[in-house]
Enzyme design. Structure first.
Site, mmCIF file in Angstrom:
data_model
loop_
_atom_site.group_PDB
_atom_site.id
_atom_site.type_symbol
_atom_site.label_atom_id
_atom_site.label_comp_id
_atom_site.label_asym_id
_atom_site.label_seq_id
_atom_site.Cartn_x
_atom_site.Cartn_y
_atom_site.Cartn_z
ATOM 1 N N GLY A 157 10.731 -8.707 -38.832
ATOM 2 C CA GLY A 157 9.827 -8.515 -37.695
ATOM 3 C C GLY A 157 8.611 -7.677 -38.087
ATOM 4 N N GLU B 237 22.584 -2.529 -37.789
ATOM 5 C CA GLU B 237 23.085 -3.813 -37.282
ATOM 6 C C GLU B 237 23.902 -4.491 -38.377
ATOM 7 O OE1 GLU B 237 20.318 -7.165 -36.450
ATOM 8 O OE2 GLU B 237 21.311 -7.226 -34.508
ATOM 9 N N GLU C 246 13.555 -5.923 -40.053
ATOM 10 C CA GLU C 246 12.834 -5.859 -41.328
ATOM 11 C C GLU C 246 11.785 -6.989 -41.407
ATOM 12 O OE1 GLU C 246 15.642 -6.772 -44.386
ATOM 13 O OE2 GLU C 246 14.133 -6.732 -45.967
ATOM 14 N N GLU D 288 12.003 -10.713 -31.226
ATOM 15 C CA GLU D 288 13.333 -10.391 -30.698
ATOM 16 C C GLU D 288 14.188 -10.013 -31.901
ATOM 17 O OE1 GLU D 288 16.647 -10.264 -30.358
ATOM 18 O OE2 GLU D 288 17.113 -12.125 -29.288
ATOM 19 N N GLY E 178 14.996 -12.518 -35.271
ATOM 20 C CA GLY E 178 15.655 -12.251 -36.548
ATOM 21 C C GLY E 178 15.754 -10.765 -36.791
ATOM 22 N N SER E 179 15.725 -10.373 -38.053
ATOM 23 C CA SER E 179 15.930 -8.964 -38.399
ATOM 24 C C SER E 179 14.684 -8.122 -38.123
ATOM 25 C CB SER E 179 16.299 -8.849 -39.876
ATOM 26 O OG SER E 179 15.252 -9.345 -40.676
ATOM 27 N N LYS F 146 10.192 -23.344 -37.499
ATOM 28 C CA LYS F 146 10.943 -23.242 -38.753
ATOM 29 C C LYS F 146 12.340 -22.711 -38.450
ATOM 30 C CE LYS F 146 11.581 -20.122 -41.853
ATOM 31 N NZ LYS F 146 13.018 -20.462 -42.093
ATOM 32 N N CYS G 152 22.720 -11.058 -31.512
ATOM 33 C CA CYS G 152 21.744 -9.967 -31.488
ATOM 34 C C CYS G 152 22.129 -8.912 -30.455
ATOM 35 C CB CYS G 152 20.350 -10.502 -31.231
ATOM 36 S SG CYS G 152 20.261 -11.573 -29.800
HETATM 37 P P1 NAI Z 1 16.054 -12.796 -41.404
HETATM 38 O O1 NAI Z 1 15.380 -11.958 -40.389
HETATM 39 O O2 NAI Z 1 15.662 -12.652 -42.833
HETATM 40 O O3 NAI Z 1 15.850 -14.354 -41.037
HETATM 41 C C1 NAI Z 1 15.513 -14.855 -39.756
HETATM 42 C C2 NAI Z 1 14.438 -15.918 -39.899
HETATM 43 O O4 NAI Z 1 13.273 -15.340 -40.471
HETATM 44 C C3 NAI Z 1 14.818 -17.089 -40.817
HETATM 45 O O5 NAI Z 1 14.280 -18.287 -40.302
HETATM 46 C C4 NAI Z 1 14.122 -16.722 -42.116
HETATM 47 O O6 NAI Z 1 13.834 -17.834 -42.934
HETATM 48 C C5 NAI Z 1 12.852 -16.085 -41.603
HETATM 49 N N1 NAI Z 1 12.187 -15.185 -42.536
HETATM 50 C C6 NAI Z 1 12.758 -14.396 -43.483
HETATM 51 N N2 NAI Z 1 11.817 -13.731 -44.173
HETATM 52 C C7 NAI Z 1 10.615 -14.098 -43.663
HETATM 53 C C8 NAI Z 1 9.259 -13.752 -43.954
HETATM 54 N N3 NAI Z 1 8.954 -12.895 -44.921
HETATM 55 N N4 NAI Z 1 8.281 -14.318 -43.218
HETATM 56 C C9 NAI Z 1 8.563 -15.190 -42.238
HETATM 57 N N5 NAI Z 1 9.822 -15.562 -41.928
HETATM 58 C C10 NAI Z 1 10.840 -15.025 -42.628
HETATM 59 O O7 NAI Z 1 17.621 -12.588 -41.250
HETATM 60 P P2 NAI Z 1 18.775 -12.829 -42.350
HETATM 61 O O8 NAI Z 1 18.283 -12.424 -43.701
HETATM 62 O O9 NAI Z 1 19.275 -14.202 -42.198
HETATM 63 O O10 NAI Z 1 19.887 -11.811 -41.851
HETATM 64 C C11 NAI Z 1 19.829 -10.423 -42.205
HETATM 65 C C12 NAI Z 1 20.153 -9.582 -41.013
HETATM 66 O O11 NAI Z 1 19.181 -9.743 -40.006
HETATM 67 C C13 NAI Z 1 21.464 -9.880 -40.317
HETATM 68 O O12 NAI Z 1 22.551 -9.300 -40.939
HETATM 69 C C14 NAI Z 1 21.203 -9.315 -38.948
HETATM 70 O O13 NAI Z 1 21.431 -7.938 -38.940
HETATM 71 C C15 NAI Z 1 19.737 -9.577 -38.727
HETATM 72 N N6 NAI Z 1 19.545 -10.781 -37.908
HETATM 73 C C16 NAI Z 1 19.280 -10.627 -36.577
HETATM 74 C C17 NAI Z 1 19.166 -11.730 -35.769
HETATM 75 C C18 NAI Z 1 18.891 -11.599 -34.324
HETATM 76 O O14 NAI Z 1 19.180 -12.514 -33.563
HETATM 77 N N7 NAI Z 1 18.312 -10.542 -33.858
HETATM 78 C C19 NAI Z 1 19.356 -13.092 -36.279
HETATM 79 C C20 NAI Z 1 19.557 -13.145 -37.706
HETATM 80 C C21 NAI Z 1 19.677 -12.017 -38.464
#
Ligand code: NAI
Ligand code: MG
Length: 479
Positions: free
Chosen positions: A226, A375, A224, A243, A221-222, A168, A277
């Site tokens: 995770g 972050e 939160e 990660e 991703g975030s 996804k 990240c």
């Molecule tokens: P996010 O962590 O919400 O999204 C990343 C992925 O997780 C997306 O594919 C999203 O659809 C999916 N996701 C979201 N909620 C989910 C759930 N409940 N169950 C399963 N999958 C879910 O990140 P977002 O909202 O785009 O960005 C917020 C913050 O997160 C950013 O400002 C940054 O600080 C951090 N982030 C960190 C990343 C990294 O590479 N470590 C990448 C993206 C965001």
């Protein structure tokens, strides 16, 4: 979407819009998958696993990965342009990403034939060995900052291991992996081996995490989300690798090469608009060069050329979404109350459209400030002064995260002492950000667990089976 070898819509008929962050215009509409679509994709992946992929020769799986790499290289220009239009990143950086994605498929194409077990020296008249087997159906959830590259980091090791996949992409940036999926069957991927399902986190991502037939979830991703994923995976005791980003320290001792150090601080924080990240967003500078360093970094930051990613001379594009721009702009306000501004600090005025943020440098930042602990995921640097080596190490490790760190010095003894003291999964010396598919990638502490890339990456998709073979033909004779 791409399910069971075919283009697919969502069962509900629902869709969502995808944007160009430099024009703020809708450039595509994608299916919004829900639990029914995840079900369909998992069924396809399960069938593909048991009916063939599990037992497909490693050589053949490797060849398919090589052909995927070839397709990326052949379509490099088209894919890079699409990546830039969808993510906002400068085209030159998107081209590097395409090359890295191709290299990732090549690396795991080669590794597919090098997944060996071990023979174990058990004492009895017997032979024992440990063999590696694919876990089964893998669910993969990726972010929007390196869309096709993150897809490659996830898909390539899973296929090398013999797993099948439901990936996804982030709802902001699904376009390049959907474009590559057009070639899946042409490179010889059997239907159902790789499925791409588009949708948001709560609707599509959570259903993938909850599905009983998914054996493993790999997430970037975030922190939160995770945590949500770990909880969701608990019901069926799924394997999980996470990660989760960080607040990585980039440490500058006064004996470092000054010009290079200033460049390294900017590169470490501002590459990819700071949406990285491993961004070195906490810049720790030794007191005797502190003032000069802040001034030089600020002067250079003001020369960074912002603009649409498709302009070849753009060095920094817009942020990926309005939501992310607003989030980062919120931190600029917080930072203005916590520290001093050396450069940037707002939203640039020269653009009528586009989710831009000025490259921003805060200095005299206390490590306990929110802009030093949270972050931000945008072009925002927090400069923190330190006195000596012990002080630098103390500040560097005073964070919940532990993804990456860098140290700049000409003193090899000091460099290695600091490397040993840093609580981080990736440590650079006299550079920050170079990333190679051969080397492990992942974090300590709240930056997650598990390692991607290298042989570590493939191990995340393998189970270990212990096999004992009795060589003693005389009766057991116990009862
Ligand atoms: P996010 O962590 O919400 O999204 C990343 C992925 O997780 C997306 O594919 C999203 O659809 C999916 N996701 C979201 N909620 C989910 C759930 N409940 N169950 C399963 N999958 C879910 O990140 P977002 O909202 O785009 O960005 C917020 C913050 O997160 C950013 O400002 C940054 O600080 C951090 N982030 C960190 C990343 C990294 O590479 N470590 C990448 C993206 C965001
Ligand atoms: Mg989110």
């Amino acid at each position: 979407m791409h399910i069971d070898g075919k283009a697919a819509k969502a069962a509900s008929g629902g869709t969502f819009d995808v944007y160009d962050p430099s024009t703020e215009q809708v450039i595509a509409t994608c299916p919004a998958a829900g639990a029914a679509d995840i079900d369909r994709a998992v069924l396809a992946a399960k069938r593909a696993f048991y009916e063939g992929w599990k037992t497909t020769a490693a050589q053949e799986r490797g060849r398919i990965l090589f052909r995927l790499a070839d397709r990326i290289r052949a379509r490099r220009g088209e894919l890079a342009e699409l990546e830039t239009r969808n993510s906002g990143k400068p085209i030159v950086e998107a081209e590097y990403d395409m090359d890295d994605a191709a290299t990732c498929f090549e690396y795991y194409g080669g590794l597919a034939t090098k997944i060996n077990g071990e023979v174990l020296p058990v004492p009895a008249d017997a032979i024992a060995f440990a063999m590696k087997e694919p876990m089964g159906v893998a669910g993969q959830i990726i972010p929007w900052n390196f869309p096709l590259l993150m897809a490659a980091w996830k898909i390539a090791p899973a296929l090398a291991a013999g797993c099948t996949v439901i990936l996804k992409p982030a709802e902001q940036t699904p376009l390049t992996i959907l474009k590559l999926a057009e070639d899946f069957e042409a490179v010889g991927l059997p239907a159902g081996v790789v499925n791409i399902v588009t949708g948001d986190g709560p609707g599509a991502g959570a259903a993938l995490v909850a599905h009983r037939d998914v054996r493993k979830i790999a997430f970037t991703g975030s922190a939160e989300v995770g945590r949500l994923i770990m909880r969701g995976a608990a019901d069926h005791l799924k394997r999980v690798s996470l990660e989760l980003g960080g607040k990585s320290p980039n440490i500058f001792f006064s004996d470092a090469d000054f010009e290079n150090a200033v460049d390294g601080a900017l590169f470490g924080t501002f590459i990819n608009q700071g949406e990285v990240c491993s961004a070195g967003s906490r810049v720790l500078v030794q007191k005797d060069i502190y003032k000069k360093f802040v001034d030089a970094a600020a002067a250079k930051a003001k020369t960074i050329k912002l603009g649409p990613g498709l302009d070849r001379d753009t060095k920094m594009g817009p942020l990926v979404s309005k939501e992310q721009r607003d989030r980062v702009a919120g931190y600029l306000k917080i930072g203005a109350g916590e520290a001093k501004v050396a450069a940037g600090g707002g939203v640039p005025r020269q653009f009528s459209t586009g989710w831009y943020v000025e490259p921003t440098i805060f200095y005299d930042v206390d490590n306990s400030a929110r802009i030093a602990q949270e972050e931000i995921f945008g072009p925002v640097m927090s400069i923190i002064p330190f006195t000596d080596e012990a002080d630098a190490i103390r500040i560097a490790n005073a964070t919940e995260y532990g993804l990456a760190a860098a140290v700049w010095t000409r003193d090899i003894f000091k460099a290695f002492r600091v490397v040993r003291s840093l609580e981080a999964g990736i440590v650079w010396v006299n550079h920050m950000q170079p990333t190679f598919v051969e080397a492990p990638w992942g974090g300590y502490k709240s930056s997650g667990f598990g390692r991607e890339l290298g042989h570590w990456g493939v191990e995340e998709y393998l189970e270990t089976k212990q096999v004992y073979i009795n060589l003693d033909e005389k009766p057991i004779g116990w009862y």
